[in-house]
Design a protein around this motif. Structure first.
Motif, PDB file in Angstrom:
ATOM      1  N   GLN A 162       0.844  -1.197   0.000  1.00  0.00           N
ATOM      2  CA  GLN A 162       0.000   0.000   0.000  1.00  0.00           C
ATOM      3  C   GLN A 162       0.878   1.245   0.000  1.00  0.00           C
ATOM      4  O   GLN A 162       2.022   1.208   0.468  1.00  0.00           O
ATOM      5  CB  GLN A 162      -0.937  -0.025   1.225  1.00  0.00           C
ATOM      6  CG  GLN A 162      -1.848   1.174   1.407  1.00  0.00           C
ATOM      7  CD  GLN A 162      -2.775   1.460   0.215  1.00  0.00           C
ATOM      8  OE1 GLN A 162      -2.314   1.747  -0.907  1.00  0.00           O
ATOM      9  NE2 GLN A 162      -4.063   1.393   0.443  1.00  0.00           N
ATOM     10  N   LYS A 163       0.321   2.342  -0.529  1.00  0.00           N
ATOM     11  CA  LYS A 163       1.059   3.607  -0.555  1.00  0.00           C
ATOM     12  C   LYS A 163       0.210   4.720   0.028  1.00  0.00           C
ATOM     13  O   LYS A 163      -1.017   4.704  -0.124  1.00  0.00           O
ATOM     14  CB  LYS A 163       1.397   3.994  -2.000  1.00  0.00           C
ATOM     15  CG  LYS A 163       2.517   3.184  -2.576  1.00  0.00           C
ATOM     16  CD  LYS A 163       2.918   3.722  -3.922  1.00  0.00           C
ATOM     17  CE  LYS A 163       4.172   3.010  -4.389  1.00  0.00           C
ATOM     18  NZ  LYS A 163       4.338   3.075  -5.821  1.00  0.00           N
ATOM     19  N   TYR A 164       0.890   5.676   0.680  1.00  0.00           N
ATOM     20  CA  TYR A 164       0.250   6.942   1.052  1.00  0.00           C
ATOM     21  C   TYR A 164       0.790   7.953   0.059  1.00  0.00           C
ATOM     22  O   TYR A 164       2.002   8.184   0.009  1.00  0.00           O
ATOM     23  CB  TYR A 164       0.620   7.326   2.481  1.00  0.00           C
ATOM     24  CG  TYR A 164       0.136   8.706   2.867  1.00  0.00           C
ATOM     25  CD1 TYR A 164      -1.150   8.882   3.387  1.00  0.00           C
ATOM     26  CD2 TYR A 164       0.948   9.823   2.703  1.00  0.00           C
ATOM     27  CE1 TYR A 164      -1.602  10.148   3.728  1.00  0.00           C
ATOM     28  CE2 TYR A 164       0.498  11.094   3.040  1.00  0.00           C
ATOM     29  CZ  TYR A 164      -0.772  11.251   3.554  1.00  0.00           C
ATOM     30  OH  TYR A 164      -1.224  12.506   3.890  1.00  0.00           O
ATOM     31  N   HIS A 185      -0.964  -9.999   3.159  1.00  0.00           N
ATOM     32  CA  HIS A 185      -0.777 -10.121   1.699  1.00  0.00           C
ATOM     33  C   HIS A 185       0.371 -11.041   1.364  1.00  0.00           C
ATOM     34  O   HIS A 185       0.333 -11.748   0.362  1.00  0.00           O
ATOM     35  CB  HIS A 185      -0.536  -8.745   1.081  1.00  0.00           C
ATOM     36  CG  HIS A 185      -1.766  -7.914   1.079  1.00  0.00           C
ATOM     37  ND1 HIS A 185      -1.764  -6.580   0.796  1.00  0.00           N
ATOM     38  CD2 HIS A 185      -3.051  -8.228   1.330  1.00  0.00           C
ATOM     39  CE1 HIS A 185      -2.995  -6.118   0.873  1.00  0.00           C
ATOM     40  NE2 HIS A 185      -3.783  -7.094   1.199  1.00  0.00           N
ATOM     41  N   ILE A 186       1.427 -10.993   2.160  1.00  0.00           N
ATOM     42  CA  ILE A 186       2.438 -12.034   2.007  1.00  0.00           C
ATOM     43  C   ILE A 186       2.698 -12.648   3.378  1.00  0.00           C
ATOM     44  O   ILE A 186       2.654 -11.963   4.395  1.00  0.00           O
ATOM     45  CB  ILE A 186       3.742 -11.545   1.343  1.00  0.00           C
ATOM     46  CG1 ILE A 186       4.442 -10.527   2.211  1.00  0.00           C
ATOM     47  CG2 ILE A 186       3.496 -10.984  -0.036  1.00  0.00           C
ATOM     48  CD1 ILE A 186       5.856 -10.280   1.714  1.00  0.00           C
ATOM     49  N   GLU A 243       7.910 -12.277  -4.213  1.00  0.00           N
ATOM     50  CA  GLU A 243       7.970 -12.271  -5.689  1.00  0.00           C
ATOM     51  C   GLU A 243       6.594 -11.989  -6.293  1.00  0.00           C
ATOM     52  O   GLU A 243       6.484 -11.578  -7.431  1.00  0.00           O
ATOM     53  CB  GLU A 243       8.460 -13.647  -6.190  1.00  0.00           C
ATOM     54  CG  GLU A 243       9.922 -13.899  -5.889  1.00  0.00           C
ATOM     55  CD  GLU A 243      10.374 -15.346  -6.142  1.00  0.00           C
ATOM     56  OE1 GLU A 243      11.582 -15.614  -6.005  1.00  0.00           O
ATOM     57  OE2 GLU A 243       9.519 -16.214  -6.460  1.00  0.00           O
ATOM     58  N   ARG A 244       5.527 -12.254  -5.510  1.00  0.00           N
ATOM     59  CA  ARG A 244       4.176 -12.130  -6.068  1.00  0.00           C
ATOM     60  C   ARG A 244       3.383 -10.977  -5.455  1.00  0.00           C
ATOM     61  O   ARG A 244       2.155 -10.908  -5.625  1.00  0.00           O
ATOM     62  CB  ARG A 244       3.437 -13.456  -5.846  1.00  0.00           C
ATOM     63  CG  ARG A 244       4.168 -14.614  -6.503  1.00  0.00           C
ATOM     64  CD  ARG A 244       3.460 -15.911  -6.279  1.00  0.00           C
ATOM     65  NE  ARG A 244       2.209 -15.992  -7.005  1.00  0.00           N
ATOM     66  CZ  ARG A 244       1.352 -17.011  -6.879  1.00  0.00           C
ATOM     67  NH1 ARG A 244       1.611 -17.994  -6.056  1.00  0.00           N
ATOM     68  NH2 ARG A 244       0.224 -17.034  -7.564  1.00  0.00           N
ATOM     69  N   LEU A 245       4.066 -10.107  -4.728  1.00  0.00           N
ATOM     70  CA  LEU A 245       3.325  -9.067  -4.009  1.00  0.00           C
ATOM     71  C   LEU A 245       2.449  -8.227  -4.945  1.00  0.00           C
ATOM     72  O   LEU A 245       1.273  -8.004  -4.662  1.00  0.00           O
ATOM     73  CB  LEU A 245       4.287  -8.168  -3.202  1.00  0.00           C
ATOM     74  CG  LEU A 245       3.611  -7.028  -2.428  1.00  0.00           C
ATOM     75  CD1 LEU A 245       2.579  -7.547  -1.437  1.00  0.00           C
ATOM     76  CD2 LEU A 245       4.645  -6.191  -1.697  1.00  0.00           C
ATOM     77  N   ASP A 246       2.998  -7.783  -6.069  1.00  0.00           N
ATOM     78  CA  ASP A 246       2.215  -6.912  -6.960  1.00  0.00           C
ATOM     79  C   ASP A 246       0.973  -7.639  -7.472  1.00  0.00           C
ATOM     80  O   ASP A 246      -0.122  -7.074  -7.531  1.00  0.00           O
ATOM     81  CB  ASP A 246       3.055  -6.462  -8.163  1.00  0.00           C
ATOM     82  CG  ASP A 246       4.167  -5.515  -7.731  1.00  0.00           C
ATOM     83  OD1 ASP A 246       4.129  -5.047  -6.577  1.00  0.00           O
ATOM     84  OD2 ASP A 246       5.088  -5.281  -8.545  1.00  0.00           O
ATOM     85  N   GLU A 247       1.164  -8.905  -7.820  1.00  0.00           N
ATOM     86  CA  GLU A 247       0.038  -9.717  -8.298  1.00  0.00           C
ATOM     87  C   GLU A 247      -1.023  -9.849  -7.195  1.00  0.00           C
ATOM     88  O   GLU A 247      -2.231  -9.717  -7.437  1.00  0.00           O
ATOM     89  CB  GLU A 247       0.612 -11.098  -8.668  1.00  0.00           C
ATOM     90  CG  GLU A 247      -0.363 -12.143  -9.094  1.00  0.00           C
ATOM     91  CD  GLU A 247       0.244 -13.559  -8.964  1.00  0.00           C
ATOM     92  OE1 GLU A 247      -0.539 -14.500  -8.823  1.00  0.00           O
ATOM     93  OE2 GLU A 247       1.485 -13.720  -9.001  1.00  0.00           O
ATOM     94  N   PHE A 248      -0.572 -10.106  -5.966  1.00  0.00           N
ATOM     95  CA  PHE A 248      -1.517 -10.283  -4.849  1.00  0.00           C
ATOM     96  C   PHE A 248      -2.284  -8.991  -4.565  1.00  0.00           C
ATOM     97  O   PHE A 248      -3.490  -9.008  -4.316  1.00  0.00           O
ATOM     98  CB  PHE A 248      -0.781 -10.732  -3.578  1.00  0.00           C
ATOM     99  CG  PHE A 248      -0.300 -12.167  -3.595  1.00  0.00           C
ATOM    100  CD1 PHE A 248      -0.673 -13.047  -4.609  1.00  0.00           C
ATOM    101  CD2 PHE A 248       0.523 -12.647  -2.590  1.00  0.00           C
ATOM    102  CE1 PHE A 248      -0.237 -14.369  -4.622  1.00  0.00           C
ATOM    103  CE2 PHE A 248       0.964 -13.972  -2.586  1.00  0.00           C
ATOM    104  CZ  PHE A 248       0.588 -14.837  -3.613  1.00  0.00           C
ATOM    105  N   ARG A 253      -7.280  -5.867  -4.716  1.00  0.00           N
ATOM    106  CA  ARG A 253      -8.041  -4.687  -5.160  1.00  0.00           C
ATOM    107  C   ARG A 253      -9.226  -5.127  -6.006  1.00  0.00           C
ATOM    108  O   ARG A 253     -10.342  -4.633  -5.855  1.00  0.00           O
ATOM    109  CB  ARG A 253      -7.151  -3.739  -5.966  1.00  0.00           C
ATOM    110  CG  ARG A 253      -6.178  -2.977  -5.107  1.00  0.00           C
ATOM    111  CD  ARG A 253      -5.904  -1.587  -5.685  1.00  0.00           C
ATOM    112  NE  ARG A 253      -5.342  -0.729  -4.655  1.00  0.00           N
ATOM    113  CZ  ARG A 253      -4.046  -0.410  -4.548  1.00  0.00           C
ATOM    114  NH1 ARG A 253      -3.187  -0.867  -5.430  1.00  0.00           N
ATOM    115  NH2 ARG A 253      -3.645   0.382  -3.581  1.00  0.00           N
ATOM    116  N   HIS A 254      -8.989  -6.095  -6.875  1.00  0.00           N
ATOM    117  CA  HIS A 254     -10.090  -6.595  -7.699  1.00  0.00           C
ATOM    118  C   HIS A 254     -11.182  -7.201  -6.814  1.00  0.00           C
ATOM    119  O   HIS A 254     -12.381  -6.960  -7.021  1.00  0.00           O
ATOM    120  CB  HIS A 254      -9.573  -7.643  -8.696  1.00  0.00           C
ATOM    121  CG  HIS A 254     -10.702  -8.395  -9.342  1.00  0.00           C
ATOM    122  ND1 HIS A 254     -11.433  -7.865 -10.373  1.00  0.00           N
ATOM    123  CD2 HIS A 254     -11.270  -9.600  -9.048  1.00  0.00           C
ATOM    124  CE1 HIS A 254     -12.398  -8.716 -10.703  1.00  0.00           C
ATOM    125  NE2 HIS A 254     -12.318  -9.772  -9.917  1.00  0.00           N
TER     126      HIS A 254
END
Ligand SMILES: Cc1ncc(COP(=O)(O)O)c(C=O)c1O
Length: 372
Positions: A162-164, A185-186, A243-248, A253-254
């Motif tokens: 997540q980002k602020y 998430h991981i 390795e899969r954080l972005d995918e997760f 979000r979906h």
């Protein structure tokens, strides 16, 4: 009867098995193994920090953070009342005093406009805790910390990825902490991480994690630490998961958006806010709050969903209403209406990364029936 839908289930179908086998084949299973340093370096880089110190869970990461910052007897730390016990426990165990503020009714994070009134000459730090999917509004917190010379402990346990604005959560604290429990998430099974940019703080966290052994006289101790070391087995899982954080994150979000599409027209349900001025919701968990007109509370709703084989969890119970703190004479006579309300009327529905589209649809249709 349809199959149960667990409230959380991790996905372990990447390189997890391969890296675990590597640990077993090489015999590196303790904290001395190479995956620990790799996981620390990769995770710290991923949240834009210089140092990562892997530990056994997110709760003890908070204890170590408070100790590393020398927060102790008589000091006060301001935190949200709506959070997990680990946050206040770390403060109390250090001999310091937790001072709480209420949360906001729309996104459930601490109401940062209430912090300044709680600052005294004893205040040493603000512990921000990002809750359920949206970050705390950090800009005013950073301004207060600068104005009053306070430290920031950032509990980013739920905020991997997540980002602020454009800065990663976990990049705001003098020390920031994460959890890798399987609902995160991981995951590393159990696990946590402290991250910081300060080399001295990093060194102190490493020492506290490792019983404060001394390099020159191993079994002579100047200070008390803990054994909080993460094993190479856990770190191997962490490297594979990272390795899969972005995918997760994209998947979470979906899932959140899909739940919102399916639930938005049901009267009486408050859904998570999709975005604020400074962040897009990451839906770590998908929380629901029953509005006042609904004739039953969260406990009744969870019981009903449980009978339909749908897993749920209650929202956090506020710190000022915890029997354990009341027995210690903390928060006597204090009341925080927003947290009190959402604790009684809020719960979250299946949100794990392994949840299928069909399961999301079944959860939503069962909630729709319940609300009729
Ligand atoms: C905000 C927050 N802080 C700390 C923790 C504690 O982490 P752990 O379960 O790894 O001890 C959690 C766990 O869910 C959490 O949500």
């Amino acid at each position: 009867m349809s199959n149960p839908i667990p409230v959380n289930e991790p996905l372990l179908d990447g390189n997890e098995k391969k890296y675990l086998s590597e640990c077993i084949d090489t015999g590196w299973i303790s904290s001395e193994g190479p995956f620990v340093k790799k996981f620390e370096a990769q995770f710290a880089a991923c949240v834009g920090r210089k140092y990562g110190i892997a530990v056994i869970n997110g709760s003890m990461a908070l204890d170590a953070a408070i100790a590393a910052l020398n927060i102790g007897i008589g000091d006060e730390v301001i935190l949200p009342t709506f959070t997990i016990i680990s946050c206040a426990a770390a403060i109390v165990r250090a001999g310091a005093v937790p001072v709480v503020v209420d949360c906001e009714s729309d996104h459930w994070n601490m109401d940062v406009s209430l912090i300044e009134a709680k600052i005294t000459s004893r205040t040493r730090a603000i512990m921000v805790v990002h809750i359920y999917g949206l970050p705390v509004d950090m800009k005013p917190v950073l301004a207060l910390a600068a104005k009053y010379n306070l430290q920031i402990v950032e509990d980013a346990a739920e905020m991997h990825g997540q980002k602020y604005q454009d800065r990663p959560c976990g990049s705001f604290g003098d020390i920031s902490t994460f959890s890798f429990y399987p609902n995160k998430h991981i995951t590393t099974g159990e696990g946590g991480m402290l991250v910081t940019d300060d080399p001295q703080l990093a060194e102190r966290c490493r020492s506290l994690r490792n019983l404060c052994f001394q390099a020159h006289q191993r079994f002579v101790h100047e200070e008390l630490g803990w054994n909080l070391r993460m094993s190479n087995l856990q770190a191997a899982l962490g490297v594979a998961q990272l390795e899969r954080l972005d995918e997760f994150v994209a998947r979470k979000r979906h899932m959140g958006q899909r739940y919102t599409e399916l639930l938005a027209d049901i009267p009486g349900l408050q859904l998570p806010v999709p975005r604020t001025d400074y962040a897009e919701n990451i839906y770590w968990v998908y929380g629901l709050v029953l509005q006042d007109e609904v004739p039953f509370d969260a406990a009744a709703a969870m019981k009903h969903l449980n009978q339909q084989q749908i897993g749920t969890r209650p929202f956090f119970w506020p710190m000022h209403e915890q029997p354990v703190w009341r027995k210690m004479k903390l928060f006597a006579g204090e009341s925080y209406p927003v947290a009190e309300k959402i604790a009684r009327r809020g719960f979250y529905i299946p949100s794990g990364i392994a949840l299928s589209e069909q399961q999301i649809e079944r959860v939503a249709s069962t909630i729709r029936e319940m609300m009729q």
